[in-house]
Design an enzyme around this catalytic site. Structure first.
Site, PDB file in Angstrom:
ATOM      1  N   LYS A  96     -30.292 -65.338   7.451  1.00  0.00           N
ATOM      2  CA  LYS A  96     -29.944 -66.592   6.761  1.00  0.00           C
ATOM      3  C   LYS A  96     -28.517 -66.569   6.214  1.00  0.00           C
ATOM      4  CE  LYS A  96     -34.771 -67.507   5.531  1.00  0.00           C
ATOM      5  NZ  LYS A  96     -35.385 -66.246   6.030  1.00  0.00           N
ATOM      6  N   ARG A  97     -27.581 -66.163   7.053  1.00  0.00           N
ATOM      7  CA  ARG A  97     -26.187 -66.069   6.639  1.00  0.00           C
ATOM      8  C   ARG A  97     -25.558 -67.449   6.521  1.00  0.00           C
ATOM      9  NH1 ARG A  97     -26.261 -60.998   4.717  1.00  0.00           N
ATOM     10  NH2 ARG A  97     -26.113 -59.372   6.318  1.00  0.00           N
TER      11      ARG A  97
END
Length: 263
Positions: A96-97
């Site tokens: 979930k960058r």
């Protein structure tokens, strides 16, 4: 078509499966036989992969479980093992960058070059420049948070902007502008089946990664009925409900067959 999308389609067809197994080991929950091993996470994951590789469409290790336990090397070992021993089954690195462009470039290198993941989850809150470095890897999958399964996701995702909830704006951006390499997908939580239905109408072609089945209480029938329309791809994820089951293979088979029952 991106290589990830081809792998996913082929795995779904070969294993008759839309099941994604989340590899999220927590040391305290591991069976005693694995806690005694030096590479406990890897050995545990190896056992799960060996038991389920003919039942799944993809695997999804959550990077935080490895980073928090100082076991990043075992994350890499796990991904390598899947590629070598479950060939053709894609690996989604769940990180979930989302950051400014120059930093996102390094995160993309981490996911796709260091770990050799086939796909990655990303956060689009900072806009296009935060996700473009991932999307530019044309052969990799980029799965963008849209309507997530956690209880307070609506704090922001349901805010109405220009007459439409924010999560729908994200979906339309991905559909109309960001999917220029044909490698984009959306995260849509099983815990919000009505929103899933709306998103499928908005994005009939995009694959959805659907967390929230099992421990989070999502309903399999509602997910499949609303999401698997006209052959649209779903990656229906279960983590704890499978990997910590008394018999992980039986748990995976049961969920895969339940999903297929409603297709």
């Amino acid at each position: 078509m991106a290589a990830f999308m081809e792998m996913l389609a082929n795995a779904m067809q070969k294993n008759h499966s839309m099941l994604c197994v989340g590899l999220d080991p927590a040391f305290a929950k591991l069976p005693a036989e694995f806690q005694q091993k030096e590479k406990a996470f890897f050995e545990f994951n190896k056992s799960i992969v060996d038991a389920t590789r003919d039942l799944v469409s993809c695997y999804k290790p959550q990077a935080a479980y490895y980073a928090g336990a100082n076991r990043d090397d075992e994350l890499k070992m796990t991904i390598d093992y899947i590629h070598q021993n479950a060939p053709g089954i894609p690996v989604i690195l769940d990180v979930k960058r989302g950051d400014i462009g120059s930093t996102a470039e390094q995160y993309a290198r981490e996911a796709f070059e260091r770990y050799q993941a086939d796909a990655v989850t990303v956060n689009a809150y900072m806009g296009f420049d935060a996700v473009k470095p991932f999307l530019d890897y044309a052969d990799k999958g980029v799965i963008i948070l849209c309507r997530t399964s956690n209880p307070h996701s609506g704090d922001l995702q349901n805010l109405v902007c220009d007459g439409m909830p924010l999560y729908q704006h994200v979906a339309k951006l991905v559909r109309d502008q960001w999917n220029y390499n044909g490698n984009a997908a959306l995260v849509v939580g099983a815990t919000y089946p009505e929103e899933l239905r709306i998103l499928r109408e908005l994005c009939p072609e995009l694959p959805f990664l659907v967390p929230g089945i099992g421990a989070q209480g999502g309903d399999v029938k509602a997910v499949v009925t609303h999401g698997a329309v006209n052959g649209a791809k779903l990656m229906i994820n279960s983590s704890r409900g499978i990997i910590f089951a008394a018999d992980p293979r039986e748990a995976a088979k049961k969920l895969r067959d339940e999903i297929n029952q409603y297709c």
